[in-house]
Design an enzyme around this catalytic site. Structure first.
Site, PDB file in Angstrom:
ATOM      1  N   GLN A 301      -9.950  -4.656  -4.780  1.00 31.94           N
ATOM      2  CA  GLN A 301      -9.750  -5.076  -3.393  1.00 31.94           C
ATOM      3  C   GLN A 301      -9.624  -6.590  -3.322  1.00 31.94           C
ATOM      4  O   GLN A 301     -10.417  -7.323  -3.921  1.00 31.94           O
ATOM      5  CB  GLN A 301     -10.927  -4.631  -2.513  1.00 31.94           C
ATOM      6  CG  GLN A 301     -10.824  -3.219  -2.021  1.00 31.94           C
ATOM      7  CD  GLN A 301     -11.828  -2.945  -0.925  1.00 31.94           C
ATOM      8  OE1 GLN A 301     -12.238  -3.847  -0.190  1.00 31.94           O
ATOM      9  NE2 GLN A 301     -12.251  -1.709  -0.803  1.00 31.94           N
ATOM     10  N   VAL A 303      -7.330  -8.382  -4.564  1.00 26.09           N
ATOM     11  CA  VAL A 303      -6.421  -8.872  -5.595  1.00 26.09           C
ATOM     12  C   VAL A 303      -4.995  -8.574  -5.138  1.00 26.09           C
ATOM     13  O   VAL A 303      -4.699  -7.460  -4.710  1.00 26.09           O
ATOM     14  CB  VAL A 303      -6.706  -8.201  -6.959  1.00 26.09           C
ATOM     15  CG1 VAL A 303      -5.723  -8.661  -8.023  1.00 26.09           C
ATOM     16  CG2 VAL A 303      -8.140  -8.498  -7.386  1.00 26.09           C
ATOM     17  N   GLU A 304      -4.124  -9.538  -5.236  1.00 23.30           N
ATOM     18  CA  GLU A 304      -2.805  -9.443  -4.610  1.00 23.30           C
ATOM     19  C   GLU A 304      -1.867  -8.543  -5.407  1.00 23.30           C
ATOM     20  O   GLU A 304      -0.947  -8.985  -6.081  1.00 23.30           O
ATOM     21  CB  GLU A 304      -2.188 -10.843  -4.477  1.00 23.30           C
ATOM     22  CG  GLU A 304      -1.095 -10.926  -3.441  1.00 23.30           C
ATOM     23  CD  GLU A 304      -0.653 -12.351  -3.224  1.00 23.30           C
ATOM     24  OE1 GLU A 304       0.131 -12.587  -2.292  1.00 23.30           O
ATOM     25  OE2 GLU A 304      -1.075 -13.236  -3.961  1.00 23.30           O
ATOM     26  N   LEU A 305      -2.106  -7.218  -5.289  1.00 21.82           N
ATOM     27  CA  LEU A 305      -1.277  -6.256  -5.984  1.00 21.82           C
ATOM     28  C   LEU A 305      -0.192  -5.671  -5.086  1.00 21.82           C
ATOM     29  O   LEU A 305       0.953  -5.505  -5.499  1.00 21.82           O
ATOM     30  CB  LEU A 305      -2.142  -5.119  -6.547  1.00 21.82           C
ATOM     31  CG  LEU A 305      -3.185  -5.497  -7.602  1.00 21.82           C
ATOM     32  CD1 LEU A 305      -4.000  -4.273  -7.995  1.00 21.82           C
ATOM     33  CD2 LEU A 305      -2.515  -6.098  -8.819  1.00 21.82           C
ATOM     34  N   SER A 331       4.263   1.978   9.372  1.00 22.43           N
ATOM     35  CA  SER A 331       2.841   1.776   9.073  1.00 22.43           C
ATOM     36  C   SER A 331       1.920   2.377  10.117  1.00 22.43           C
ATOM     37  O   SER A 331       2.216   2.344  11.317  1.00 22.43           O
ATOM     38  CB  SER A 331       2.548   0.263   8.974  1.00 22.43           C
ATOM     39  OG  SER A 331       3.329  -0.333   7.982  1.00 22.43           O
ATOM     40  N   HIS A 425       1.145  -7.199   6.194  1.00 21.12           N
ATOM     41  CA  HIS A 425       2.602  -7.350   6.251  1.00 21.12           C
ATOM     42  C   HIS A 425       3.010  -8.720   6.790  1.00 21.12           C
ATOM     43  O   HIS A 425       4.008  -9.290   6.337  1.00 21.12           O
ATOM     44  CB  HIS A 425       3.210  -6.237   7.103  1.00 21.12           C
ATOM     45  CG  HIS A 425       3.176  -4.892   6.434  1.00 21.12           C
ATOM     46  ND1 HIS A 425       3.950  -4.583   5.337  1.00 21.12           N
ATOM     47  CD2 HIS A 425       2.437  -3.784   6.681  1.00 21.12           C
ATOM     48  CE1 HIS A 425       3.708  -3.346   4.956  1.00 21.12           C
ATOM     49  NE2 HIS A 425       2.782  -2.838   5.751  1.00 21.12           N
TER      50      HIS A 425
END
Length: 568
Positions: A301, A303-305, A331, A425
């Protein structure tokens, strides 16, 4: 990342082979003497396993600790079956093996003293390097050496998941624990940066283990059967995931998308309806709709994945479909129903006032409900029974659309969008493009967001600019719908909820946007428009010629959009 956002929730943890639980009683299951024995065992383990910080001069010459020391920690930790026991060990690690504050104070004083003396730059730079070295907590060394063990990175992902869970349950808390979480998150961000991630596509011919993991990890729109899974990886659908170089084939974050002829406004059309044919016809594909993104590892959580995954997938799609130029999400809006019920409760306590609805709306809804709007509506929204009345659904469409637009566009947390999916987003540079009524008629969709969903559109040429504007000045880029609806909601909300800068809906601008934006006529029209809103000093106009509200023929080329700020 609940929903399409960083609120990403994990459904499954990476497997980790650990040694059996060490013999001995559990921390909270016996008398004080038994608990004390385990606490002493923890302290002894930490003293032995956490490497001492070498002096600055020997930092690169000190040998690494024996592998067995770190393995002992992994083994002991794996044997703690209770969350409270693991939380206690992590708390002791955070509090007892952090930064040496005495060293930090000493090195800081040295840097300050050198700044006021005429010394060579190299002397000051070395003093600053000593200070940086002193700011490194001891437990970071433990994590660093564990990462070198076989399966060590996976263990640290699980450890952080346990730490986040313990914080959420308030089993362990405090500034030292938050600091350790931040340090571990930073280390994981480095180890899981995009250069170490492999993009893999899932098809029906992928290994069964992968399909099973993808199915189990789907946190947004649950997979109900193997046929359901087959459709989600079949024609006009794509599924991608990131794996790490240390665990190839193991999904970390999963993205589902649909290839459609237009921007979708209903999720059931994607996850339930069958595609038009078994063979894809490229001329029928004009848009890529990201409808689900799920993190499979709770410990990752923050971490920019998800951001990296969307960018990589867009590049893959452009290779496969060079003509594809429309990218959007569909979304969910988690938290909207809860927020709405909170507002209704607050107004009910305030002498029964109902400011959320216009007078005509309150009258119509009251006639349908046969009683007071607030109390009856709260009960119906809590039980989802309101969707059984077509008349009530029609009556609630306008006010709920308006209030949801305000929730997305106007409700803030530290200046950024309160909704986690919106925040995700918008950070990526997307535009809040369209709000869709009854877009998710599932029980989950009705319960969490009254059936509403939203499209966040990615204009690839502008994502970097939009992201900078959002992160820097907290500016939300939106098509005319969201600002227009939220402005209407603003009129009904209390004064402390109102914004002083709004965006003008295109539908309120006459009639050719290109000419009016450049003319004095628009300025005069806007001045007349704000006579009812004296607190407004500026108006933002965001136009999109490819939005659902098409502008006239004199506008810019298709798929273009532009923002204006007009001072009054």
């Amino acid at each position: 990342m609940r929903g399409l956002g960083p609120g990403l929730r994990a459904r499954r943890l990476l497997p980790l082979r650990l040694l059996p639980r060490p013999p001995g009683p559990r921390l909270w299951s016996g008398p004080a003497a038994v608990a004390g024995a385990l606490e002493r065992a923890m302290d002894e383990l930490l003293r032995r396993a956490v490497p001492a910080t070498p002096v600055y001069e020997l930092r690169e010459k000190t040998p690494a600790p024996a592998e067995g020391q770190c393995a002992d920690f992994v083994s002991f930790y794996g044997g703690l079956a209770e969350a409270a026991e693991r939380a206690e060990l992590l708390g002791r690690l955070a509090r007892g093996f952090g930064v040496d504050h005495g060293q930090v104070a000493e090195q800081s004083a040295g840097v300050l003293q050198l700044r006021h003396q005429p010394r060579e730059a190299a002397v000051l730079l070395q003093a600053e390097d000593r200070l940086r070295y002193a700011l490194v907590p001891r437990y970071r060394g433990l994590f660093h050496h564990i990462s070198k063990l076989d399966g060590g990175v996976r263990f640290l992902v699980r450890l952080r998941a346990d730490l986040l869970e313990a914080q959420a349950l308030k089993l362990v808390e405090g500034p030292h624990v938050r600091e350790m979480n931040g340090v571990l998150k930073g280390m994981l961000s480095e180890w899981f940066s995009s250069g170490f991630l492999n993009l893999e596509r899932v098809t029906w011919h992928s290994p069964c283990e992968v399909l099973q993991k993808i199915s189990e990890s789907e946190a947004v729109h649950p997979v109900k059967s193997w046929m359901d899974m087959k459709q989600r990886v079949g024609p006009y659908r794509r599924c991608y995931f990131f794996s790490h170089c240390s665990t190839p084939g193991e999904p970390l974050v999963v993205l589902h998308l649909a290839l459609t002829s237009e921007i979708s406004s209903n999720i059931q059309a994607i996850v339930k309806e069958h595609p038009p044919s078994e063979t894809e016809e490229k001329n029928k594909i004009a848009a890529a709709i990201f409808y689900s993104i799920s993190l499979t590892q709770q410990g990752l959580q923050g971490v920019e994945l998800g951001t990296f995954l969307i960018k990589r997938v867009v590049k893959e799609l452009q290779k496969e479909f060079p003509h594809l130029g429309t990218f959007s999400s569909l979304s969910p809006i988690p938290g909207f129903t809860k927020w709405l019920l909170g507002v209704l409760n607050a107004q009910a306590k305030d002498h029964g006032r109902s400011e959320l609805f216009a007078e005509s709306e309150s009258k119509e809804i009251s006639e349908i409900l046969g009683g007071p709007v607030n109390e009856t509506l709260k009960a119906l929204l809590s039980s989802n029974e309101w969707v059984q009345s077509e008349r009530l659904v029609r009556a609630l469409q306008a006010p709920l659309m308006r209030l949801c637009a305000w929730y997305l566009y106007g409700e803030k947390h530290r200046g950024y969008a309160l909704n986690p999916v919106a925040n995700f987003h918008l950070q990526n540079g997307a535009v809040m493009w369209r709000l869709n009524w009854m877009a998710d008629a599932s029980l989950r969709g009705i319960s969490s967001s009254c059936g509403l969903m939203v499209n966040y559109r990615y204009y690839l040429e502008d994502t970097a600019i939009n992201s900078t504007a959002y992160l820097g000045s907290k500016t939300i880029k939106a098509s005319e719908q969201a600002p227009g609806l939220s402005s209407s909601a603003c009129d009904l909300l209390p004064d402390n909820k109102r914004r002083t800068v709004v965006a003008v809906p295109e539908s309120q601008q006459k009639p050719s946007l290109a000419s009016l934006h450049c003319s004095e006529l628009l300025r005069k029209a806007l001045k007349l428009w704000i006579t009812r809103r004296p607190e407004i000093t500026a108006l933002g106009v965001h136009t999109s010629t490819s939005s659902p509200w098409q502008a006239g023929p004199e506008t810019a080329a298709p798929d273009s959009h532009v923002s204006y700020l007009i001072s009054i």
